[in-house]
Design an enzyme around this catalytic site. Structure first.
Site, PDB file in Angstrom:
ATOM      1  N   ARG A  85       0.807  -1.237   0.000  1.00 30.22           N
ATOM      2  CA  ARG A  85       0.000   0.000   0.000  1.00 30.22           C
ATOM      3  C   ARG A  85       0.836   1.281   0.000  1.00 30.22           C
ATOM      4  O   ARG A  85       0.368   2.343   0.403  1.00 30.22           O
ATOM      5  CB  ARG A  85      -0.958   0.027   1.188  1.00 30.22           C
ATOM      6  CG  ARG A  85      -1.933  -1.105   1.152  1.00 30.22           C
ATOM      7  CD  ARG A  85      -3.051  -0.945   2.151  1.00 30.22           C
ATOM      8  NE  ARG A  85      -3.808  -2.177   2.195  1.00 30.22           N
ATOM      9  CZ  ARG A  85      -3.470  -3.228   2.934  1.00 30.22           C
ATOM     10  NH1 ARG A  85      -2.410  -3.170   3.730  1.00 30.22           N
ATOM     11  NH2 ARG A  85      -4.201  -4.313   2.893  1.00 30.22           N
ATOM     12  N   LYS A 133       2.231  11.743 -10.446  1.00 29.25           N
ATOM     13  CA  LYS A 133       1.420  10.845 -11.267  1.00 29.25           C
ATOM     14  C   LYS A 133       2.262   9.619 -11.613  1.00 29.25           C
ATOM     15  O   LYS A 133       3.365   9.753 -12.137  1.00 29.25           O
ATOM     16  CB  LYS A 133       0.994  11.535 -12.568  1.00 29.25           C
ATOM     17  CG  LYS A 133      -0.150  12.514 -12.394  1.00 29.25           C
ATOM     18  CD  LYS A 133      -0.642  12.946 -13.765  1.00 29.25           C
ATOM     19  CE  LYS A 133      -1.730  13.999 -13.666  1.00 29.25           C
ATOM     20  NZ  LYS A 133      -2.138  14.486 -14.989  1.00 29.25           N
ATOM     21  N   GLU A 159       7.853  20.603 -23.572  1.00 28.41           N
ATOM     22  CA  GLU A 159       7.192  20.832 -22.282  1.00 28.41           C
ATOM     23  C   GLU A 159       7.757  22.093 -21.597  1.00 28.41           C
ATOM     24  O   GLU A 159       7.048  22.791 -20.878  1.00 28.41           O
ATOM     25  CB  GLU A 159       7.338  19.617 -21.351  1.00 28.41           C
ATOM     26  CG  GLU A 159       6.873  18.281 -21.957  1.00 28.41           C
ATOM     27  CD  GLU A 159       5.355  18.078 -21.997  1.00 28.41           C
ATOM     28  OE1 GLU A 159       4.599  18.971 -21.535  1.00 28.41           O
ATOM     29  OE2 GLU A 159       4.928  17.017 -22.508  1.00 28.41           O
ATOM     30  N   LYS A 184       6.202  23.858 -12.643  1.00 25.88           N
ATOM     31  CA  LYS A 184       5.365  22.682 -12.425  1.00 25.88           C
ATOM     32  C   LYS A 184       5.010  22.555 -10.944  1.00 25.88           C
ATOM     33  O   LYS A 184       3.858  22.276 -10.585  1.00 25.88           O
ATOM     34  CB  LYS A 184       6.036  21.403 -12.942  1.00 25.88           C
ATOM     35  CG  LYS A 184       5.171  20.179 -12.655  1.00 25.88           C
ATOM     36  CD  LYS A 184       5.117  19.156 -13.733  1.00 25.88           C
ATOM     37  CE  LYS A 184       4.064  18.083 -13.405  1.00 25.88           C
ATOM     38  NZ  LYS A 184       4.166  16.870 -14.186  1.00 25.88           N
ATOM     39  N   GLU A 216      -5.521  17.630  -9.973  1.00 30.05           N
ATOM     40  CA  GLU A 216      -5.992  18.105 -11.271  1.00 30.05           C
ATOM     41  C   GLU A 216      -7.491  18.346 -11.320  1.00 30.05           C
ATOM     42  O   GLU A 216      -8.207  17.788 -12.149  1.00 30.05           O
ATOM     43  CB  GLU A 216      -5.569  17.124 -12.389  1.00 30.05           C
ATOM     44  CG  GLU A 216      -5.731  17.743 -13.768  1.00 30.05           C
ATOM     45  CD  GLU A 216      -5.027  16.965 -14.889  1.00 30.05           C
ATOM     46  OE1 GLU A 216      -3.917  16.463 -14.669  1.00 30.05           O
ATOM     47  OE2 GLU A 216      -5.620  16.903 -15.970  1.00 30.05           O
ATOM     48  N   ARG A 276      -4.251  22.706 -12.644  1.00 26.74           N
ATOM     49  CA  ARG A 276      -3.287  21.719 -13.169  1.00 26.74           C
ATOM     50  C   ARG A 276      -3.632  21.330 -14.613  1.00 26.74           C
ATOM     51  O   ARG A 276      -2.765  20.923 -15.375  1.00 26.74           O
ATOM     52  CB  ARG A 276      -3.236  20.480 -12.256  1.00 26.74           C
ATOM     53  CG  ARG A 276      -2.090  19.543 -12.584  1.00 26.74           C
ATOM     54  CD  ARG A 276      -1.821  18.493 -11.511  1.00 26.74           C
ATOM     55  NE  ARG A 276      -0.744  17.597 -11.937  1.00 26.74           N
ATOM     56  CZ  ARG A 276      -0.150  16.696 -11.165  1.00 26.74           C
ATOM     57  NH1 ARG A 276      -0.527  16.552  -9.906  1.00 26.74           N
ATOM     58  NH2 ARG A 276       0.809  15.923 -11.642  1.00 26.74           N
ATOM     59  N   ASN A 278      -2.088  20.701 -19.652  1.00 25.58           N
ATOM     60  CA  ASN A 278      -2.469  19.927 -20.844  1.00 25.58           C
ATOM     61  C   ASN A 278      -2.506  20.773 -22.112  1.00 25.58           C
ATOM     62  O   ASN A 278      -2.999  20.312 -23.141  1.00 25.58           O
ATOM     63  CB  ASN A 278      -3.839  19.265 -20.631  1.00 25.58           C
ATOM     64  CG  ASN A 278      -3.788  18.242 -19.518  1.00 25.58           C
ATOM     65  OD1 ASN A 278      -2.762  17.621 -19.304  1.00 25.58           O
ATOM     66  ND2 ASN A 278      -4.887  18.084 -18.784  1.00 25.58           N
ATOM     67  N   HIS A 328      -2.078  19.306 -25.533  1.00 25.21           N
ATOM     68  CA  HIS A 328      -2.089  17.855 -25.366  1.00 25.21           C
ATOM     69  C   HIS A 328      -3.287  17.157 -26.019  1.00 25.21           C
ATOM     70  O   HIS A 328      -3.187  15.993 -26.373  1.00 25.21           O
ATOM     71  CB  HIS A 328      -1.975  17.477 -23.886  1.00 25.21           C
ATOM     72  CG  HIS A 328      -0.558  17.540 -23.375  1.00 25.21           C
ATOM     73  ND1 HIS A 328       0.182  18.699 -23.404  1.00 25.21           N
ATOM     74  CD2 HIS A 328       0.274  16.589 -22.857  1.00 25.21           C
ATOM     75  CE1 HIS A 328       1.383  18.461 -22.897  1.00 25.21           C
ATOM     76  NE2 HIS A 328       1.464  17.183 -22.562  1.00 25.21           N
ATOM     77  N   HIS A 349      -2.334  14.465 -28.438  1.00 28.66           N
ATOM     78  CA  HIS A 349      -2.776  13.090 -28.201  1.00 28.66           C
ATOM     79  C   HIS A 349      -3.453  12.528 -29.451  1.00 28.66           C
ATOM     80  O   HIS A 349      -3.233  11.372 -29.836  1.00 28.66           O
ATOM     81  CB  HIS A 349      -3.715  13.056 -26.990  1.00 28.66           C
ATOM     82  CG  HIS A 349      -4.426  11.757 -26.822  1.00 28.66           C
ATOM     83  ND1 HIS A 349      -5.790  11.654 -26.701  1.00 28.66           N
ATOM     84  CD2 HIS A 349      -3.964  10.499 -26.805  1.00 28.66           C
ATOM     85  CE1 HIS A 349      -6.132  10.384 -26.620  1.00 28.66           C
ATOM     86  NE2 HIS A 349      -5.059   9.665 -26.672  1.00 28.66           N
ATOM     87  N   HIS A 361       6.175  12.073 -27.926  1.00 26.93           N
ATOM     88  CA  HIS A 361       5.139  12.844 -27.253  1.00 26.93           C
ATOM     89  C   HIS A 361       5.360  14.356 -27.393  1.00 26.93           C
ATOM     90  O   HIS A 361       4.458  15.101 -27.780  1.00 26.93           O
ATOM     91  CB  HIS A 361       5.091  12.417 -25.784  1.00 26.93           C
ATOM     92  CG  HIS A 361       4.193  13.242 -24.935  1.00 26.93           C
ATOM     93  ND1 HIS A 361       2.820  13.176 -25.034  1.00 26.93           N
ATOM     94  CD2 HIS A 361       4.457  14.164 -23.979  1.00 26.93           C
ATOM     95  CE1 HIS A 361       2.288  14.026 -24.175  1.00 26.93           C
ATOM     96  NE2 HIS A 361       3.257  14.637 -23.523  1.00 26.93           N
TER      97      HIS A 361
END
Ligand SMILES: NC(=O)c1ccc[n+]([C@@H]2O[C@H](COP(=O)([O-])OP(=O)(O)OC[C@H]3O[C@@H](n4cnc5c(N)ncnc54)[C@H](O)[C@@H]3O)[C@@H](O)[C@H]2O)c1
Ligand SMILES: [Zn+2]
Length: 363
Positions: free
Chosen positions: A118, A140, A182, A224, A234, A238, A242, A245, A249, A262
């Site tokens: 955990r 993340k 980025e 960041k 998010e 946040r 994106n 993105h 994507h 990416h």
């Protein structure tokens, strides 16, 4: 060495930045628990950098687990291989996992750390520019599912991040440029003076001048960290991260994740989103041109290639929209340095923006 603190409500952690940090045993020991240590790396990075970590691993009982290199290995199998290794080592709750590598190694190792017993201690040693300025900060973690990228994961913050910028010396040019996308993003959405600085220093950055790189990484991490601290899960600001993105994507998915890195897809996506913002009258004329020029100087593409039909991209965006239920959410620019969340774009506006990016002969 520079330290940037990521100030989260429940726990704050330091991001250390400097050349040669991988071998700074004293610093690492402050953050390693008393238990066993497992370093996870891949078969490209381990031969290059594992020896640098040796002084750090002299004290504790430590082992190395090498995974194959590549996004295609960011899977359940690789993740459970890390857990198997921890079980086999009889690692307890006081164990630490160290991720030595790019974003793939960081995400999968972080998710193993989030799930073993955990949650155990997790330290990041990111070695790509993208991982240093983006993936290693913010907590993340995750793996891919056959049905989609990053579908399975958890929020699990590292105990500390060690950015040894000397590792960038061996990164190939394309990967380096992809990371810069980025970096430019932070300037575009949140930090106009940084954008100005990037324009002024683009040549030094391209030549990987160590001083320029350290400044660029520190400023990106600061941006960041600031954004994540305001919105860890998010639910609001946040989402600005994106920017570019959704279109990016769509480009990645439409080309089966094979044609673009990416950051390359995001670079094109940011220019499309800026063009749409400009067309809407949200930001001053010339904004998308200025953004495209900087990205080009960073070695990035800025236009949807002519052989990719925008209708196919629109279909992928349509799927994203269904997933959200509330309509397609785009991040639009108000100016260089300022962005907003927007849910109002119509399909024809989106297709129009993609088409005019594709047909624009001046970018
Ligand atoms: N968690 C987050 O917030 C977050 C954010 C952005 C991206 N990501 C994830 O990160 C991943 C992409 O990360 P990436 O761009 O670092 O790719 P990557 O981890 O695949 O690394 C790119 C390539 O560079 C190699 N490499 C790494 N360091 C090197 C070095 N110092 N010298 C030479 N080669 C080196 C790697 O082995 C790999 O072949 C994606 O899976 C993405 O989903 C996560
Ligand atoms: Zn990204």
């Amino acid at each position: 060495m520079k330290t940037i603190n990521v100030e989260l409500a429940a726990n704050a952690y330091p991001v250390y930045l400097g050349r040669g940090l991988l071998s700074q045993a004293e610093l690492w020991r402050k953050h390693l628990g008393r238990g066993k240590v497992l370093v996870v790396s891949n078969d490209t990075v381990a031969p290059l950098y594992m020896h640098k970590l040796r002084p750090v691993l002299e004290g504790p009982q430590a082992e190395l687990h090498v995974i194959p290199d590549g996004e295609q290995y960011k899977t359940m199998e690789t993740w459970s291989g890390i857990l198997d290794k921890l079980v086999q080592m009889k690692a307890r709750r006081d164990a630490s996992l160290i991720a030595l590598g790019g974003g793939v190694v960081g995400d999968i190792t972080g998710f193993a750390a989030a799930s073993y017993m955990r949650g155990i201690r997790f330290l990041q040693a990111p070695t790509t520019l993208l991982a240093q300025v983006d993936a290693s900060v913010g907590g993340k973690t995750g793996i891919n599912h056959v049905k989609g990228k990053n579908l399975v994961g958890a929020f699990h913050q590292p105990a500390a991040v060690f950015i040894d910028s000397a590792t960038l010396d061996t990164l190939d040019r394309r990967e380096f440029s992809a990371g810069l996308a980025e970096v430019v993003k932070y300037g575009a959405i949140h930090d106009a003076p940084f954008f100005d600085w990037l324009e002024a220093e683009a040549d030094a950055i391209g030549a990987r001048d160590p001083g320029a790189l350290d400044y660029l990484i520190a400023r990106s991490v600061t941006n960041k960290a600031e954004i994540v601290a305001q919105d860890e899960r998010e639910s609001g600001i946040r989402a600005l991260l994106n920017f570019g993105h959704s279109f990016g994507h769509a480009l990645e998915a439409d080309t089966a994740y094979k044609r673009f890195l990416h950051g390359e897809a995001v670079a094109i996506g940011m220019v499309v989103a800026a063009g749409l913002s400009e067309g809407r009258g949200l930001c001053p004329g010339g904004t998308s041109g200025r953004l495209a020029e900087l990205l080009l100087r960073c070695g990035l593409p800025v236009q949807i290639p002519a052989d990719i039909p925008v209708e196919g991209l629109a279909r992928v965006l349509e799927l994203d929209k269904k997933a959200l239920a509330s309509g397609l959410r785009l991040i639009l620019l108000e100016a260089i340095g300022s962005a907003r969340i927007d849910d109002r774009s119509s399909e024809s506006e989106i297709i129009g923006a993609m088409r005019s990016n594709q047909q624009n002969s001046s970018v």
